[in-house]
Structures are given as structure tokens and as C-alpha cells.
Design an enzyme around this catalytic site. Structure first.
Site, PDB file in Angstrom:
ATOM      1  N   SER A 103      46.259  23.109  26.817  1.00  0.00           N
ATOM      2  CA  SER A 103      43.946  22.528  27.103  1.00  0.00           C
ATOM      3  C   SER A 103      43.849  22.369  28.440  1.00  0.00           C
ATOM      4  O   SER A 103      44.716  23.060  29.245  1.00  0.00           O
ATOM      5  CB  SER A 103      44.000  22.039  26.013  1.00  0.00           C
ATOM      6  N   ASP A 220      40.200  29.231  17.955  1.00  0.00           N
ATOM      7  CA  ASP A 220      39.866  27.965  18.208  1.00  0.00           C
ATOM      8  C   ASP A 220      38.329  27.705  18.352  1.00  0.00           C
ATOM      9  O   ASP A 220      38.102  28.482  18.688  1.00  0.00           O
ATOM     10  CB  ASP A 220      40.838  28.497  20.070  1.00  0.00           C
ATOM     11  N   HIS A 276      43.131  25.324  17.280  1.00  0.00           N
ATOM     12  CA  HIS A 276      43.284  24.607  19.352  1.00  0.00           C
ATOM     13  C   HIS A 276      44.733  23.764  19.123  1.00  0.00           C
ATOM     14  O   HIS A 276      44.648  23.090  18.446  1.00  0.00           O
ATOM     15  CB  HIS A 276      42.000  24.196  19.631  1.00  0.00           C
TER      16      HIS A 276
END
Length: 322
Positions: A103, A220, A276
Site C-alpha cells: 500500500s 479494495d 485491501h
């Protein structure tokens, strides 16, 4: 009996040579965690250890500052500078290394690739849910003290000097309906994406990657839009149309070398199920593990051996992995 002894000898030699080859040709890798996380947290530790054990490559999670707090409040130019000094001090990386970005950690990784003068060469870049083309809003936070500060800073104006200096995610927020403010005020993403000034050094360094693995998560809901994981983003001036990576100006005009890498077959656009940073063991083996070994193509099938099949569906949640 003689044939059995012969089999044992051959097996021992082959296994020994194979084991030596894993060690001799293993390339160290580093992990940069996401926002609100820390190298000490269980999920990150387990992720790094599993990949290191499966590949035979030394793996290190590099912490920037104190982890959780600084992941929210330290601007990315400073995070990149700290990471650059750390990798240059690590003798284990001197001959080259691979980067795994989780991320927001991809922003540090990108900064290393493009901005780290005198740093060791980066071979492969494996990105899980990276906000490469930007995001439209700060990721979900919660009610912790740092989140109260975040809400306060956002209200001030995301591209103001104060917010850019004290709220890390503001450095990669790209508001397509306010691009003038973005280009003038955002202090990191326009630089590493060569949006304003075309830095040939940044492009040359990014283009030198042997492989760029871009992993997007189907469900996500933290990255908006999720296509940013592949360098896709909203059409300028709109929040209705999302351009695929290959239709963005960054790609078509090849601002950072993404098009050149793609045309050379070095970019892998991977789509996995899950939320995610919710990654399965099977996905780790198939899409991450091969690029931690010397010959990614030759090792892609062999990588399936390093974890028992019954564990392939097990998942790690790497978003704030306490």
C-alpha cells in the site's frame, strides 16, 4: 540394492546442488509496510518470514521512524531520504535487492528507485495495492489520537504547506478537479510521476527495473480508485471516468518509463481476490515468490513447492496488521 544406493546418491547430489543454488543466487528483499502499521506487527513479521523461508532469500522490513505515527505524519521526501540512508548502510544489499511495497509503502519504494543517489540497485519491484497514480481521499483511519489530528489537517486544505508537511497521505492525494492546486502544492506524487518536470534520471532509474509486479485487489475499498494499483486513474477533471493504465498520459507519453517496461514484457498486471492487502498464501507463492529468486521465469513453477498446498487458501491481512 545397488540401484537403491545409486538413487540415494543421485538424490543427495541433486538436492544438495539445488539447495546451494537457492542460497548462492538468492537476492535479499526489503519490505515497506503500509499506513498505521509497523515492522513489529504480527502480519508484517509473518509475511516477511514466510517469503524469506520459501525463497531462501534474506528478507528485511525497513522501518521509517517509529512506525504507526510517522506513517501518518512524516512527509515522503523525508521518508525516502531515511530509507535511502538505511539501504546504503546495509551491506547485505550492496549487490542489489528487491523491493516489496505494501500500500503506502510503495511510495517509499518508488522514492528509493527514483531518488536514492548512490544506493544499491533495485532489481525487482513487487507492489501490493500501491497508490501509484494517486488517491482521491485519505484512507480510513478510525478514532485514535492520530486520526483526530488527520481529520483536523484535512479540513485545513490538503495542498497547503502545513498539511503537506504533517500528513503523509496528502503527498499522494490527486484531486482531478483541482489539478492546479495539486501540481502547485502536492510535494511528492507529481515528482515521482514526472508530471510537472520531466526528470530523466528518475525515468532512467525506474526503467532499469528487471520486473515490475503490480498487484490489484478486486474488493479494495481503501484505495479510491483501486485501479491506481495498476497506474490507472480518473480522467483529468472527472470523477466519473477511470482510465486504464495504458490510456493515461503517464503511460502514453511515458513520463517515467512505464510504457517502455511494459513493451519489454517487464510489467505484470495482476488481479487478485480479496480486500485491501488481504493476500492468500497461494497468491504470495504465485505472484510474489518467483521475483524473489534469481531466475523468475525458471523458478515460477518451482515456487509452488515451498508451501504445502493445504495452506494456499490461508490469508494474511496486511492492512494495519496488528
Amino acid at each position: 540394492m545397488a540401484s537403491f544406493k545409486y538413487f540415494l546418491i543421485v538424490f543427495t547430489l541433486v538436492f544438495g546442488l539445488f539447495s546451494i543454488s537457492r542460497t548462492a543466487f538468492s537476492i535479499p528483499f526489503v519490505v515497506f509496510h503500509g499506513i498505521s502499521d509497523s515492522c513489529r506487527n504480527k502480519g508484517i513479521t509473518q509475511f516477511t518470514t514466510l517469503l524469506s523461508n520459501w525463497s531462501g532469500s534474506p528478507g528485511y522490513c525497513i522501518e521509517i521512524g517509529n512506525g504507526v505515527w510517522d506513517s501518518w505524519t512524516m512527509p515522503f521526501m523525508k521518508q525516502t531520504a531515511i530509507a535511502c540512508e538505511k539501504v546504503k548502510e546495509m551491506k547485505e544489499l550492496s549487490e542489489g535487492y528487491n523491493i516489496i511495497g505494501l500500500s503506502q509503502g510503495n511510495m517509499v519504494g518508488r522514492g528509493l528507485v527514483e531518488m536514492c543517489d548512490g544506493g544499491p540497485p533495485v532489481r525487482n519491484f513487487i507492489s501490493l495495492a500501491g497508490p501509484h497514480a494517486g488517491i482521491t481521499a485519505v484512507p480510513l483511519c478510525g478514532s485514535a489520537l492520530v486520526c483526530i489530528l488527520v481529520d483536523f489537517l484535512i479540513e485545513l486544505a490538503v495542498y497547503s504547506d502545513y498539511v503537506q508537511e504533517h500528513l503523509a497521505p496528502s503527498n499522494y492525494i490527486r484531486i482531478t478537479t483541482d489539478l492546479d492546486a495539486y501540481c502547485k502544492g502536492c510535494r511528492f506524487l507529481p515528482k515521482i510521476n514526472n508530471e510537472m518536470y520531466k526528470n530523466s534520471t528518475y525515468k532512467a532509474r525506474f526503467s532499469s527495473l528487471e520486473n515490475l509486479v503490480l498487484i490489484k485487489f478486486e474488493k479494495d475499498n481503501i484505495l479510491v480508485p483501486r485501479e491506481t494499483s495498476w497506474f490507472g486513474y480518473y480522467l483529468d477533471g472527472s470523477f466519473d471516468t477511470i482510465l486504464p493504465a495504458r490510456e493515461t498520459p503517464l503511460y502514453t507519453e511515458d513520463w517515467i518509463g512505464l510504457k517502455a517496461l511494459d513493451e519489454a514484457g517487464k510489467v505484470k498486471f495482476i488481479n487478485v481476490s480479496g480486500n485491501h492487502l488481504q493476500v492468500s498464501y497461494g497468491d504470495m507463492k504465485e505472484y510474489v515468490l518467483p521475483y524473489l529468486m534469481e531466475n523468475a521465469t525458471a523458478q515460477s513453477e518451482l515456487s509452488r513447492l515451498w508451501a504445502p498446498p493445504e495452506h494456499e487458501r490461508k490469508t494474511l491481512d496486511l492492512y494495519a496488521s496488528y
